[in-house]
Design a protein around this motif. Structure first.
Motif, short mmCIF file in Angstrom:
data_model
loop_
_atom_site.label_atom_id
_atom_site.label_comp_id
_atom_site.label_asym_id
_atom_site.label_seq_id
_atom_site.Cartn_x
_atom_site.Cartn_y
_atom_site.Cartn_z
N ARG A 28 0.84 -1.21 0.00
CA ARG A 28 0.00 0.00 0.00
C ARG A 28 0.87 1.25 0.00
O ARG A 28 0.65 2.19 -0.78
N ARG A 29 1.88 1.27 0.84
CA ARG A 29 2.76 2.43 0.93
C ARG A 29 3.60 2.60 -0.34
O ARG A 29 3.91 3.71 -0.74
N LEU A 30 3.96 1.48 -0.96
CA LEU A 30 4.69 1.55 -2.22
C LEU A 30 3.80 2.18 -3.29
O LEU A 30 4.25 3.01 -4.09
N GLY A 48 18.30 5.68 -1.58
CA GLY A 48 18.74 5.72 -2.98
C GLY A 48 17.99 4.75 -3.88
O GLY A 48 18.49 4.36 -4.93
N ILE A 49 16.78 4.38 -3.48
CA ILE A 49 15.98 3.42 -4.25
C ILE A 49 15.09 4.18 -5.22
O ILE A 49 14.28 5.02 -4.82
N GLN A 50 15.24 3.86 -6.49
CA GLN A 50 14.41 4.44 -7.54
C GLN A 50 13.17 3.55 -7.72
O GLN A 50 13.28 2.33 -7.70
N LEU A 51 12.04 4.16 -7.94
CA LEU A 51 10.81 3.40 -8.12
C LEU A 51 10.65 2.87 -9.54
O LEU A 51 9.97 1.88 -9.76
N LYS A 52 11.29 3.54 -10.48
CA LYS A 52 11.17 3.12 -11.89
C LYS A 52 12.46 2.49 -12.37
O LYS A 52 13.56 2.91 -11.98
N ASP A 53 12.30 1.50 -13.22
CA ASP A 53 13.45 0.86 -13.86
C ASP A 53 14.09 1.84 -14.82
O ASP A 53 13.39 2.49 -15.61
N GLU A 54 15.39 1.98 -14.77
CA GLU A 54 16.10 2.95 -15.62
C GLU A 54 15.99 2.62 -17.10
O GLU A 54 15.97 3.51 -17.94
N VAL A 55 15.91 1.33 -17.43
CA VAL A 55 15.88 0.92 -18.84
C VAL A 55 14.47 1.05 -19.42
O VAL A 55 14.27 1.66 -20.47
N THR A 56 13.49 0.48 -18.72
CA THR A 56 12.13 0.44 -19.27
C THR A 56 11.31 1.68 -18.92
O THR A 56 10.33 1.98 -19.60
N PHE A 59 7.43 1.17 -13.52
CA PHE A 59 7.61 0.97 -12.09
C PHE A 59 8.16 -0.43 -11.82
O PHE A 59 7.76 -1.40 -12.45
N LYS A 60 9.09 -0.51 -10.88
CA LYS A 60 9.63 -1.79 -10.46
C LYS A 60 8.57 -2.55 -9.70
O LYS A 60 7.65 -1.96 -9.11
N SER A 61 8.69 -3.87 -9.69
CA SER A 61 7.75 -4.69 -8.93
C SER A 61 7.96 -4.48 -7.44
O SER A 61 9.04 -4.04 -7.00
N SER A 62 6.94 -4.77 -6.66
CA SER A 62 7.07 -4.65 -5.21
C SER A 62 8.16 -5.58 -4.69
O SER A 62 8.87 -5.25 -3.74
N THR A 63 8.32 -6.73 -5.34
CA THR A 63 9.38 -7.66 -4.95
C THR A 63 10.75 -7.01 -5.13
O THR A 63 11.60 -7.06 -4.24
N GLN A 64 10.96 -6.40 -6.29
CA GLN A 64 12.25 -5.77 -6.56
C GLN A 64 12.53 -4.64 -5.58
O GLN A 64 13.64 -4.51 -5.06
N VAL A 65 11.52 -3.82 -5.31
CA VAL A 65 11.71 -2.71 -4.38
C VAL A 65 12.01 -3.25 -2.98
O VAL A 65 12.88 -2.72 -2.28
N LEU A 66 11.32 -4.32 -2.58
CA LEU A 66 11.57 -4.90 -1.26
C LEU A 66 12.99 -5.44 -1.16
O LEU A 66 13.67 -5.26 -0.14
N LEU A 67 13.48 -6.07 -2.20
CA LEU A 67 14.86 -6.58 -2.19
C LEU A 67 15.85 -5.42 -2.10
O LEU A 67 16.84 -5.49 -1.35
#
Length: 175
Positions: A28-30, A48-56, A59-67
């Motif tokens: 929810r917070r993401l 320093g976590i970006q929400l969007k993938d630099e290439v595509t 938005f990054k998946s919640s899994t990726q952001v959590l990692l």
């Protein structure tokens, strides 16, 4: 992902209900952060976590952001800061997850692999079959419960008389 994360959290001594609530709050917070609001956004920026993938640019998946969040905690020196960041992501359930997340994404991924290897991760079809079984079993339990209640209801007058007679017999013996 949820099954794997539950396994990892259980290995760290965190109860499933705490884990599930923490993940709900994180997602929810993401979502709020992706809209540019909410209390998680400043914490992600600090790490320093970006929400969007630099290439595509998506938005990054919640899994990726959590990692990435786990790696951010790993790279945070002060325990109080780790706890504060975990609260921003997971609310009070974050306190229980700090000891797991502060080991970073590599450790989480090891747990994920172990969960798969040990058979803790069910495929979607299996999950659906388990859910259907649970629904059917709950229906059966309710049918049996209703039958027992009907049976007791029919016998209630006789049972009342038996208990009254038994009570009188016991009281007569103690006088």
């Amino acid at each position: 992902f949820i099954q794997k994360f539950r396994f990892a959290a259980q290995q760290a001594g965190v109860e499933t209900i705490t884990t599930d609530l923490a993940l709900q709050r994180f997602v929810r917070r993401l979502g709020e952060a992706q809209k540019g609001t909410g209390e998680l956004l400043p914490a992600l920026r600090r790490m320093g976590i970006q929400l969007k993938d630099e290439v595509t640019g998506k938005f990054k998946s919640s899994t990726q952001v959590l990692l990435e969040f786990a790696d951010g905690l790993k790279n945070t020196r002060q325990d109080t800061t780790k706890l504060a960041l975990a609260f921003k992501a997971f609310d009070s359930e974050g306190a229980a997850l700090v000891s797991l997340l502060e080991k970073g994404s590599d450790e989480l991924l090891k747990f994920f692999t172990q969960a798969e290897r040990l058979g803790f991760v069910l495929e979607q079809d299996a999950i659906k079959r388990v859910e259907e079984f649970n629904d059917n079993f709950n229906e059966l339990v309710n049918i049996v419960r209703g039958a027992v209640q009907q049976f007791i209801g029919a016998l209630a007058p006789a049972l009342q008389q038996v208990t009254a007679d038994l009570r009188e017999l016991i009281l007569a013996q103690t006088d």
